[in-house]
Motif scaffolding. Structure first.
Motif, PDB file in Angstrom:
ATOM      1  N   UNK A 183       0.728  15.596 -18.751  1.00  0.00           N
ATOM      2  CA  UNK A 183       1.503  16.364 -17.785  1.00  0.00           C
ATOM      3  C   UNK A 183       2.251  15.498 -16.781  1.00  0.00           C
ATOM      4  N   UNK A 184       1.965  14.200 -16.772  1.00  0.00           N
ATOM      5  CA  UNK A 184       2.623  13.297 -15.833  1.00  0.00           C
ATOM      6  C   UNK A 184       3.684  12.463 -16.530  1.00  0.00           C
ATOM      7  N   UNK A 185       4.721  12.061 -15.791  1.00  0.00           N
ATOM      8  CA  UNK A 185       5.686  11.105 -16.314  1.00  0.00           C
ATOM      9  C   UNK A 185       4.999   9.764 -16.525  1.00  0.00           C
ATOM     10  N   UNK A 186       5.590   8.921 -17.372  1.00  0.00           N
ATOM     11  CA  UNK A 186       4.948   7.649 -17.692  1.00  0.00           C
ATOM     12  C   UNK A 186       4.800   6.778 -16.455  1.00  0.00           C
ATOM     13  N   UNK A 187       5.761   6.824 -15.564  1.00  0.00           N
ATOM     14  CA  UNK A 187       5.683   6.005 -14.367  1.00  0.00           C
ATOM     15  C   UNK A 187       4.656   6.473 -13.361  1.00  0.00           C
ATOM     16  N   UNK A 188       4.119   7.688 -13.551  1.00  0.00           N
ATOM     17  CA  UNK A 188       3.128   8.241 -12.629  1.00  0.00           C
ATOM     18  C   UNK A 188       1.701   8.123 -13.155  1.00  0.00           C
ATOM     19  N   UNK A 189       1.522   7.463 -14.288  1.00  0.00           N
ATOM     20  CA  UNK A 189       0.182   7.298 -14.844  1.00  0.00           C
ATOM     21  C   UNK A 189      -0.618   6.295 -14.008  1.00  0.00           C
ATOM     22  N   UNK A 190      -1.898   6.164 -14.333  1.00  0.00           N
ATOM     23  CA  UNK A 190      -2.761   5.233 -13.607  1.00  0.00           C
ATOM     24  C   UNK A 190      -2.197   3.815 -13.677  1.00  0.00           C
ATOM     25  N   UNK A 191      -2.393   3.020 -12.620  1.00  0.00           N
ATOM     26  CA  UNK A 191      -1.889   1.643 -12.624  1.00  0.00           C
ATOM     27  C   UNK A 191      -2.412   0.849 -13.823  1.00  0.00           C
ATOM     28  N   UNK A 192      -1.534   0.032 -14.396  1.00  0.00           N
ATOM     29  CA  UNK A 192      -1.871  -0.864 -15.503  1.00  0.00           C
ATOM     30  C   UNK A 192      -2.225  -0.132 -16.795  1.00  0.00           C
ATOM     31  N   UNK A 193      -1.947   1.177 -16.881  1.00  0.00           N
ATOM     32  CA  UNK A 193      -2.186   1.895 -18.124  1.00  0.00           C
ATOM     33  C   UNK A 193      -1.050   1.644 -19.113  1.00  0.00           C
ATOM     34  N   UNK A 194       0.166   1.964 -18.713  1.00  0.00           N
ATOM     35  CA  UNK A 194       1.334   1.790 -19.574  1.00  0.00           C
ATOM     36  C   UNK A 194       1.913   0.394 -19.366  1.00  0.00           C
ATOM     37  N   UNK A 195       2.189  -0.309 -20.472  1.00  0.00           N
ATOM     38  CA  UNK A 195       2.728  -1.660 -20.378  1.00  0.00           C
ATOM     39  C   UNK A 195       3.995  -1.676 -19.526  1.00  0.00           C
ATOM     40  N   UNK A 196       4.018  -2.573 -18.543  1.00  0.00           N
ATOM     41  CA  UNK A 196       5.135  -2.637 -17.604  1.00  0.00           C
ATOM     42  C   UNK A 196       5.370  -4.085 -17.187  1.00  0.00           C
ATOM     43  N   UNK A 197       6.574  -4.333 -16.692  1.00  0.00           N
ATOM     44  CA  UNK A 197       6.903  -5.650 -16.158  1.00  0.00           C
ATOM     45  C   UNK A 197       6.271  -5.776 -14.772  1.00  0.00           C
TER      46      UNK A 197
END
Length: 488
Positions: free
Chosen positions: A161-175
């Motif tokens: 239900x959340x956008x990818x940028x609103x997920x828990x920190x360090x969950x989705x691979x990010x720069x």
């Protein structure tokens, strides 16, 4: 140097110190571990097949300026004839596993072929010339070395239900950092199918990103032994296989999906293809022929797999003596029609393709139409095979060890009678059938074929987006233009 890459070379390349976990432990060598070694050898067999003198021309070509031949999956067809030639090589590879190796090396090669064809798309982002050059240079490197690539292009499901940028920190691979030498990424991606036996991983975002999620908006490629790259394998069906006789497919062709966690992984700029651009993340798949080419390969593989399953259905009816019954022949005829549908749609993608610049690309709408139909077809075929088998797939010896006991063997030979097969061959065949459609491995494949291209609303959305609605509605408008309200 050999004419082209061989199985021995591939196995040697996997002894690289990669960090793979299974059952709570780090795997010292994936080529020797009981969870992976047979599948690794099945992957190596693909390269041995292409290296056979009688297969060299069918399976490989020599890129301009190269000193060695590589698999035709890296070929960028410039005509319908070249596309068909390339497809025949991919079918020959698929036949070695009856299509059960869904992420064989030709899948990612196809994705990169399509993206390379649309190189101008990468030039539209900031510093686009540099990013496009990085992709072009990487394509040269990967193709010339005949790399086996996997990819991770989906984010962990987490809170949908959340956008990818609103997920828990360090969950989705990010720069999380960058400097003059490159970027640093942290977080997870999936599904990493075949990653255990791949040389490199392609990291990207197939799912849509919104403005504000630029930290997630990147694509790159990395060797599988990159420092900080942790590969968490799912349960190994190969390790659970009782024997080759009892589990002939899962014992050899388990690709082992895996979660990949990037623990502050450094990516040099020459391996970064999209940088903090949400729209280019989408465009690298959909504005290039990349998505069409990678899913065209999936349909090629599926054409082999469905043909195998239907052949298995026919042999099921032979094994239990029902093949002469009219209702059974009706079911087999229905299944045969669907095999031909898959094959004819594949041919349609090719012949109705078009030129994009100097390259021939498959018909995108035909490809998406095939995806919509086949993701529903596969479970239907499996269920029909279950119906055809009745209790035959249940009433089987517990394992190959039962044959070692003379008294048990006598009972098996008495109860596994067949007009077309010896008792031993009947058991052998039925064990194969169960492994394909009834085992935990078989269930994974049903789930895979239903969702590898996305949920039904995703594939139907692609079909909606690429259909010629203008032409279809014009037929309606032209019909309506031929008559009017009668005068009173």
């Amino acid at each position: 140097m050999t004419v082209c890459k061989t199985g021995a070379e591939h196995i040697k390349s996997l002894k690289d110190g990669r960090t793979v976990y299974i059952d709570g432990k780090v795997v010292p060598d994936v080529t020797e571990h009981p969870a992976f070694k047979n599948s690794v050898r099945s992957a190596a067999a693909l390269y041995d097949f292409q290296a056979k003198p009688e297969n060299i021309e069918l399976m490989t070509f020599k890129p301009d300026g190269a000193n060695r031949r590589v698999n035709r999956a890296w070929q960028m067809p410039k005509s319908h004839a070249e596309m068909v030639q390339r497809r025949k090589a991919m079918q020959a590879w698929a036949e070695l596993s009856a299509g059960f190796m869904g992420r064989s090396p030709d899948h990612l090669a196809s994705a990169l072929v399509g993206q390379r064809m649309g190189i101008e798309v990468f030039k539209k982002q900031a510093n686009g010339e540099e990013r496009a050059k990085a992709l072009a240079d990487y394509f040269e490197e990967a193709s010339r070395n005949d790399y086996f690539l996997t990819y991770v292009i989906i984010n962990p499901q987490a809170e949908r239900g959340k956008d990818w940028g609103d997920q828990a920190p360090d969950l989705v691979a990010a720069i999380v950092d960058e400097d003059s030498s490159g970027i640093t990424i942290r977080g997870a991606k999936m599904l990493g199918t075949s990653s255990i036996m791949a040389n490199e991983v392609f990291v990207a975002n197939l799912q849509p990103l919104r403005p504000g999620e630029e930290r997630l908006a990147f694509s790159c490629a990395l060797p599988m032994n990159t420092k900080g790259l942790r590969v968490l394998s799912r349960k190994s069906y190969e390790a659970s296989a009782v024997s080759m006789f009892d589990n002939p497919i899962s014992a050899r062709f388990d690709e082992n999906d895996a979660l990949m966690y990037f623990d502050d992984v450094k990516v040099p700029w020459e391996r970064v293809f999209v940088y903090k651009d949400t729209d280019t993340c989408r465009a690298q798949f959909h504005d290039t022929p990349g998505h069409a080419y990678q899913n065209y390969q999936a349909q090629i593989r599926l054409s082999v797999k469905i043909k195998f399953l239907i052949g298995m259905g026919y042999k099921l009816t032979e094994a239990i003596g029902t093949n002469a019954m009219p209702p059974v022949r009706e079911q087999l005829g229905y299944l045969a029609a669907h095999v031909s549908m898959v094959q004819s749609m594949m041919a349609g993608m090719e012949i109705e393709g078009n030129m994009r610049g100097e390259y021939w690309v498959p018909n995108r709408h035909f490809m998406y139409s095939a995806q919509v139909l086949t993701q529903e077809l596969y479970p239907r075929v499996v269920n029909m095979l279950r119906e055809l088998s009745g209790g035959a797939l249940i009433m089987l010896p517990s394992s190959v060890l039962d044959f070692a006991d003379p008294a048990l063997r006598k009972i098996i030979e008495l109860t596994q009678q067949s007009a077309k097969m010896t008792p031993e061959n009947k058991v052998k065949f039925l064990k194969l059938a169960w492994d394909a459609i009834g085992s935990e491995f078989g269930s994974r494949h049903t789930q895979y074929e239903m969702f590898y291209a996305g949920a039904r609303f995703v594939t139907c959305g692609h079909s909606f987006r690429t259909f010629d609605w203008t032409g279809a509605t014009k037929l309606v408008d032209d019909m309506m233009a031929g008559y009017q309200l009668p005068a009173h």
